[in-house]
Design an enzyme around this catalytic site. Structure first.
Site, PDB file in Angstrom:
ATOM      1  N   HIS A  27      40.868  35.838  28.794  1.00  0.00           N
ATOM      2  CA  HIS A  27      40.225  35.073  29.869  1.00  0.00           C
ATOM      3  C   HIS A  27      40.551  33.575  29.719  1.00  0.00           C
ATOM      4  CE1 HIS A  27      36.917  38.357  29.714  1.00  0.00           C
ATOM      5  NE2 HIS A  27      37.595  38.558  30.833  1.00  0.00           N
ATOM      6  N   LYS A  51      25.693  47.385  36.715  1.00  0.00           N
ATOM      7  CA  LYS A  51      26.571  47.614  35.552  1.00  0.00           C
ATOM      8  C   LYS A  51      25.834  47.177  34.293  1.00  0.00           C
ATOM      9  CE  LYS A  51      31.282  46.422  34.296  1.00  0.00           C
ATOM     10  NZ  LYS A  51      32.423  45.568  34.641  1.00  0.00           N
ATOM     11  N   ARG A 100      47.185  42.067  33.975  1.00  0.00           N
ATOM     12  CA  ARG A 100      47.569  42.533  32.640  1.00  0.00           C
ATOM     13  C   ARG A 100      48.685  43.559  32.698  1.00  0.00           C
ATOM     14  NH1 ARG A 100      41.363  43.064  30.999  1.00  0.00           N
ATOM     15  NH2 ARG A 100      41.371  43.447  33.206  1.00  0.00           N
ATOM     16  N   SER A 137      37.381  42.914  27.637  1.00  0.00           N
ATOM     17  CA  SER A 137      36.080  42.776  26.972  1.00  0.00           C
ATOM     18  C   SER A 137      35.575  44.147  26.516  1.00  0.00           C
ATOM     19  CB  SER A 137      35.051  42.170  27.923  1.00  0.00           C
ATOM     20  OG  SER A 137      35.453  40.911  28.345  1.00  0.00           O
TER      21      SER A 137
HETATM   22  P1  ADP Z   1      37.421  42.721  31.488  1.00  0.00           P
HETATM   23  O1  ADP Z   1      36.104  43.349  31.201  1.00  0.00           O
HETATM   24  O2  ADP Z   1      38.475  43.708  31.871  1.00  0.00           O
HETATM   25  O3  ADP Z   1      37.865  41.740  30.463  1.00  0.00           O
HETATM   26  P2  ADP Z   1      36.506  40.786  33.455  1.00  0.00           P
HETATM   27  O4  ADP Z   1      35.847  41.189  34.742  1.00  0.00           O
HETATM   28  O5  ADP Z   1      35.641  40.056  32.522  1.00  0.00           O
HETATM   29  O6  ADP Z   1      37.212  42.028  32.872  1.00  0.00           O
HETATM   30  O7  ADP Z   1      37.800  39.914  33.752  1.00  0.00           O
HETATM   31  C1  ADP Z   1      37.851  38.950  34.732  1.00  0.00           C
HETATM   32  C2  ADP Z   1      39.279  38.670  35.061  1.00  0.00           C
HETATM   33  O8  ADP Z   1      39.893  38.083  33.918  1.00  0.00           O
HETATM   34  C3  ADP Z   1      40.094  39.928  35.351  1.00  0.00           C
HETATM   35  O9  ADP Z   1      40.100  40.186  36.725  1.00  0.00           O
HETATM   36  C4  ADP Z   1      41.448  39.522  34.925  1.00  0.00           C
HETATM   37  O10 ADP Z   1      42.018  38.817  36.016  1.00  0.00           O
HETATM   38  C5  ADP Z   1      41.232  38.510  33.852  1.00  0.00           C
HETATM   39  N1  ADP Z   1      41.490  39.040  32.520  1.00  0.00           N
HETATM   40  C6  ADP Z   1      40.685  39.778  31.739  1.00  0.00           C
HETATM   41  N2  ADP Z   1      41.277  40.038  30.543  1.00  0.00           N
HETATM   42  C7  ADP Z   1      42.483  39.434  30.588  1.00  0.00           C
HETATM   43  C8  ADP Z   1      43.582  39.350  29.698  1.00  0.00           C
HETATM   44  N3  ADP Z   1      43.567  39.943  28.510  1.00  0.00           N
HETATM   45  N4  ADP Z   1      44.648  38.648  30.098  1.00  0.00           N
HETATM   46  C9  ADP Z   1      44.676  38.066  31.301  1.00  0.00           C
HETATM   47  N5  ADP Z   1      43.681  38.125  32.199  1.00  0.00           N
HETATM   48  C10 ADP Z   1      42.613  38.799  31.859  1.00  0.00           C
END
Ligand code: ADP
Length: 174
Positions: A27, A51, A100, A137
């Site tokens: 993130h 959720k 990703r 996450s």
């Molecule tokens: P997650 O639970 O999959 O980490 P989130 O809803 O918190 O998802 O993620 C928000 C956004 O952050 C996602 O839509 C994605 O665009 C981006 N994101 C999440 N993890 C990554 C990563 N490892 N690399 C790049 N972008 C990411």
């Protein structure tokens, strides 16, 4: 509101939306890259009562504020309902998301097209740093629950807070 810079050009605002339960280095990579492209970036934590999450929205905001404290053009907020409404209220013209893998693509494209159709907001996709392409996450939480080493995948203080939370929930369910 719209706002102009001293030179008369428009202030360019973007949002990085997500659950951030908790924030990871993946993130932060996307947030920092958005911060280098836009004048102001809002990291928006989605409030989704349906959720289940490990951290409360307030805790997630708190960790994000700490993790983004070094960026002077990044603010952290939360939203529920439609992201496009949040963007309109704050005069945000772009949504920045990380892509990703190809598996993210179908859903993200559909969402981007829907959002553009609703209000004209643009979605920009940033290709994930290969170091973090497998990182989410939920996977970090799952691995940490079973004692896996996830150091380096999220900020150190977030890791500490996550381990404390996981120990607490393990204690409660014992
Ligand atoms: P997650 O639970 O999959 O980490 P989130 O809803 O918190 O998802 O993620 C928000 C956004 O952050 C996602 O839509 C994605 O665009 C981006 N994101 C999440 N993890 C990554 C990563 N490892 N690399 C790049 N972008 C990411």
């Amino acid at each position: 509101m719209a706002g102009k810079k001293a030179n008369g050009s428009l202030v360019r605002r973007a949002v990085c939306p997500g659950s951030f339960d908790p924030v990871t280095n993946g993130h932060l990579d996307i947030i920092s890259r958005a911060a280098s492209l836009f004048d102001e970036v809002t990291v928006a934590v989605l409030i989704n009562k349906k959720k289940s999450s490990l951290f409360t929205v307030a805790e997630r905001i708190d960790m994000l504020r700490d993790a983004t404290a070094t960026f002077d053009n990044v603010v952290v907020d939360s939203f529920h309902g439609l992201l496009v409404d949040f963007c309109q209220e704050r005069d945000i013209s772009a949504i920045v998301k990380g892509l990703r893998a190809i598996s993210d693509f179908d859903y993200e494209l559909q969402m981007a097209q829907m959002n553009h159709g609703l209000t004209g907001v643009e979605t920009l996709f940033v290709s994930t740093n290969p170091l973090y392409s497998y990182l989410s996450s939920s996977l970090v939480k799952e691995v940490a629950t079973y004692g896996g080493d996830v150091r380096g995948l999220l900020p150190d203080d977030v890791l500490e807070r996550m381990n404390a939370k996981l120990a607490e929930s393990a204690g409660n369910s014992a």
